[in-house]
Design an enzyme around this catalytic site. Structure first.
Site, PDB file in Angstrom:
ATOM      1  N   THR A 199       0.819  -1.204   0.000  1.00 17.79           N
ATOM      2  CA  THR A 199       0.000   0.000   0.000  1.00 17.79           C
ATOM      3  C   THR A 199       0.854   1.255   0.000  1.00 17.79           C
ATOM      4  OG1 THR A 199      -1.702   1.239   1.211  1.00 17.79           O
ATOM      5  CG2 THR A 199      -0.202  -0.083   2.526  1.00 17.79           C
ATOM      6  N   ARG A 200       0.365   2.261  -0.724  1.00 16.68           N
ATOM      7  CA  ARG A 200       0.966   3.597  -0.687  1.00 16.68           C
ATOM      8  C   ARG A 200      -0.117   4.635  -0.380  1.00 16.68           C
ATOM      9  NH1 ARG A 200      -0.423   6.017  -5.353  1.00 16.68           N
ATOM     10  NH2 ARG A 200      -0.970   4.708  -7.130  1.00 16.68           N
ATOM     11  N   HIS A 204      -8.844   2.377   4.343  1.00 17.86           N
ATOM     12  CA  HIS A 204     -10.201   2.658   4.773  1.00 17.86           C
ATOM     13  C   HIS A 204     -10.897   1.349   5.140  1.00 17.86           C
ATOM     14  CE1 HIS A 204      -9.512   6.778   3.808  1.00 17.86           C
ATOM     15  NE2 HIS A 204      -9.222   6.494   2.559  1.00 17.86           N
ATOM     16  N   HIS A 207     -10.571  -1.660   2.821  1.00 19.43           N
ATOM     17  CA  HIS A 207      -9.241  -2.283   2.854  1.00 19.43           C
ATOM     18  C   HIS A 207      -9.086  -3.143   4.106  1.00 19.43           C
ATOM     19  CE1 HIS A 207      -8.452   1.614   0.634  1.00 19.43           C
ATOM     20  NE2 HIS A 207      -8.063   0.726  -0.254  1.00 19.43           N
ATOM     21  N   ARG A 294      -6.689  -3.893  -8.019  1.00 22.00           N
ATOM     22  CA  ARG A 294      -7.018  -3.315  -9.324  1.00 22.00           C
ATOM     23  C   ARG A 294      -6.057  -2.152  -9.584  1.00 22.00           C
ATOM     24  NH1 ARG A 294     -11.945  -2.375 -12.506  1.00 22.00           N
ATOM     25  NH2 ARG A 294     -11.852  -0.285 -13.417  1.00 22.00           N
ATOM     26  N   GLY A 404       5.193  28.507 -23.446  1.00 21.06           N
ATOM     27  CA  GLY A 404       4.943  29.013 -24.789  1.00 21.06           C
ATOM     28  C   GLY A 404       6.197  29.676 -25.318  1.00 21.06           C
ATOM     29  N   ALA A 408       5.311  35.189 -26.415  1.00 20.56           N
ATOM     30  CA  ALA A 408       3.923  34.719 -26.537  1.00 20.56           C
ATOM     31  C   ALA A 408       2.965  35.497 -25.654  1.00 20.56           C
ATOM     32  CB  ALA A 408       3.842  33.225 -26.202  1.00 20.56           C
TER      33      ALA A 408
END
Length: 572
Positions: A199-200, A204, A207, A294, A404, A408
């Site tokens: 985990t990073r 909650h 989890h 995931r 830019g 610009a």
């Protein structure tokens, strides 16, 4: 199902933990010797890698990879001896390092602290495009590591290491455990099965529920093993995260079923390859299962707005190597809260009834607006820690980065914007490219390397201002996409607003009162952006300005409106 015999932990990958630390009886003599050696100063990333090499977390790897291992890792995710190793742990150095073979060099970190002695056995070139494509599956500079690698040295070093010191930490010292120390504590639980959770992010309730179920499923112990080295740009700092992990471990888990330890890993955000690497690392710490979620180790979306990796690519790759590696995959199932049933896996049929909050919603709809997180989503103690660390959006820092061509209209619009920000109660700093060249980057040339150093210096200062809650407006040509993306990552992707001042070259030339463009056309100025050096237009800037048909004040108010909508400025 991967199981070990009796109550013994799974062996380290390769059979034993690598240990590169110099014995105490030899240390003083070698420290004195290192003081007489030429030194190379390594990056934070390489210092993390060195620490994990030294303690055996990367076993069986016992050095920064040589050319043969490097090539096979890129091609096949294996070392030359055939063992799995999906990420090349290399030590890049620049061509002006003045090193030669069979030379001893002292390795020092960014604070000049002595870490190790390396005997140079190989100095070999590496190719940025090849490495990016093989490791990350992309050359898109929106990938944090692809942009970062642009500033790595052109050569890699390899050779025997004698490690004298770990990097010095003063935070959470009791949780910074080596693989050997973690294994010793896990063994005391008397259970063979260990489930690691990578985990990073803060944990909650979903989890928490998922990790408890995974541990119970194999009658094992949870190794809660958060990354505290280098994670995804913009992640919540590890100090805040570890405070939440400790609260959960102490108050909401069975003490006989959990071990909290910290991992000083420098993540590569390489998706599937990284997930396999995480599994190998966790085996060395004693785990024979890894929860793979995931979008595991994903950097987010590319320059076209599409995810770099498929949501379950990481799970599939780890499953493919699971039997050989000896680490089982426990897929992270998406859990939702159902008021009458508690936490359940979400299906297509039940999704509408499930209560969920995404990470983006946590930040944007709750923390940034000062709203309390619901108890079904987060333990009250965790919610308090997060709210203290994450002030409302209008008190957070933000960087507005104008890019830019010269002429610009960047500086003109930026100066107007500063006044509008001050009018609305946000103290702001202007970092103008020409001013920075005079005071911060005096003496730098206009080669690609010189331009990149200048932009990264501006980016470093901007990141510090943002980190401390300030607003910084930067106006610099910044012609190269990769460097701009590198700065975005320094600042944090959610606090960086890229403003492309899209003024045509011919208009910029007409506006040029100093005649600089004319000098460039005559060849009197070399490497001038737009003439004989390219300007790489942003692919996905947050704002694009038209300075031909719109006045500076109109454009500045357009930017202000964006900042108001994003919550960085509170009007009234």
């Amino acid at each position: 199902m991967i199981e070990t015999t009796k109550s013994e932990l799974i062996q380290p990958y390769g059979g034993q933990l690598v240990d590169l630390m110099v014995p105490a009886v030899e240390r003083d003599e070698l420290v004195a010797y290192a003081g007489r050696l030429p030194a190379i100063q390594i990056s934070e990333r390489s210092a993390c890698d060195l620490e994990l090499l030294a303690c055996g977390a990367f076993s069986p790897l016992d050095r920064f990879v040589g050319s043969q291992d490097y090539g096979r890792i890129l091609e096949e995710m294996r070392l030359v001896n055939g063992q799995i190793f999906p990420i090349p742990v290399s030590l890049p150095v620049s061509s002006d390092a003045q090193l030669h073979l069979d030379q001893d060099v002292a390795i020092r970190n960014s604070r000049n602290e002595l870490l190790a002695i390396l005997n140079v056995e190989e100095i070999y070139p590496w190719d940025l495009a090849e490495a990016s494509e093989r490791i990350f599956g992309t050359q898109d500079p929106k990938h944090p590591l692809v942009s970062e690698m642009q500033r790595w040295g052109e050569f890699n070093l390899s050779g025997t290491l004698q490690v004298l010191n770990f990097p010095q930490y003063y935070d959470f010292e009791d949780l910074r455990l080596t693989p050997a120390e973690v294994r010793s504590r896990l063994a005391s639980f008397g259970r063979a099965n260990v489930v690691a959770f990578q985990t990073r992010n803060p944990l909650h309730r979903a989890h928490e529920e998922m990790t408890k179920r995974a541990t119970a499923e194999v009658d094992g112990v949870l190794l809660l093993h958060p990354v505290v080295g280098m994670t995804k740009p913009g992640d919540i700092d590890h100090y805040t995260r570890v405070r939440t992990y400790r609260l959960l471990a102490e108050h909401y888990y069975d003490p006989d079923r959990i071990l909290l330890a910290l991992l000083p890993l420098a993540m590569r955000l390489a998706g599937p390859r990284e997930a396999l690497w995480h599994a190998l690392i966790r085996r060395n710490y004693g785990a024979n299962y890894l929860i793979v979620g995931r979008d595991h180790a994903s950097p987010g979306k590319d320059s076209q707005g599409s995810p770099f990796y498929g949501p379950y690519d990481a799970q599939e790759l780890v499953k493919q190597f699971s039997q050989e590696l000896g680490v089982g995959v426990m897929p992270f199932q998406e859990l939702g809260y159902f008021p009458d049933e508690g936490y359940k896996e979400i299906t297509a049929d039940s999704r509408a009834a499930a209560l969920t909050i995404s990470g983006t919603e946590v930040r944007e709809e709750y923390l940034q607006k000062g709203r309390e997180l619901p108890e079904w989503f987060s333990r009250p103690e965790i919610a308090r820690v997060l709210s203290e660390a994450y002030p409302p959006r209008h008190r957070q820092g933000v960087c507005i980065w104008f890019t830019g061509l010269s002429g610009a209209g960047k500086s003109t619009t930026a100066e107007v914007l500063i006044e509008l920000l001050l009018e609305n109660g946000r103290q702001s700093t202007l970092l103008d490219g020409d001013v920075v060249r005079t005071h911060l980057s005096k003496g730098l040339g206009f080669s690609k390397e010189g331009r990149d150093v200048n932009i990264r210096r501006i980016g470093f200062v901007a990141a510090e201002i943002v980190r401390h809650g300030g607003v910084v407006v930067c106006a610099a040509v910044s012609p190269y996409r990769a460097t701009r993306n590198d700065v975005r990552n320094m600042v944090g992707t959610d606090r960086f607003v890229e403003v492309f001042v899209n003024t045509p070259l011919e208009v910029c030339e007409r506006r040029d009162a100093k005649g600089i463009y004319a000098q460039a056309r005559r060849g009197e100025i070399k490497n001038f952006t737009g003439i004989d050096d390219p300007y790489e237009e942003p692919l996905q800037s947050e704002i694009t300005l038209d300075t031909v048909n719109c006045a500076a004040e109109e454009n500045a108010r357009l930017i202000l409106g964006h900042l108001v909508r994003q919550g960085f400025v509170r009007v009234g």
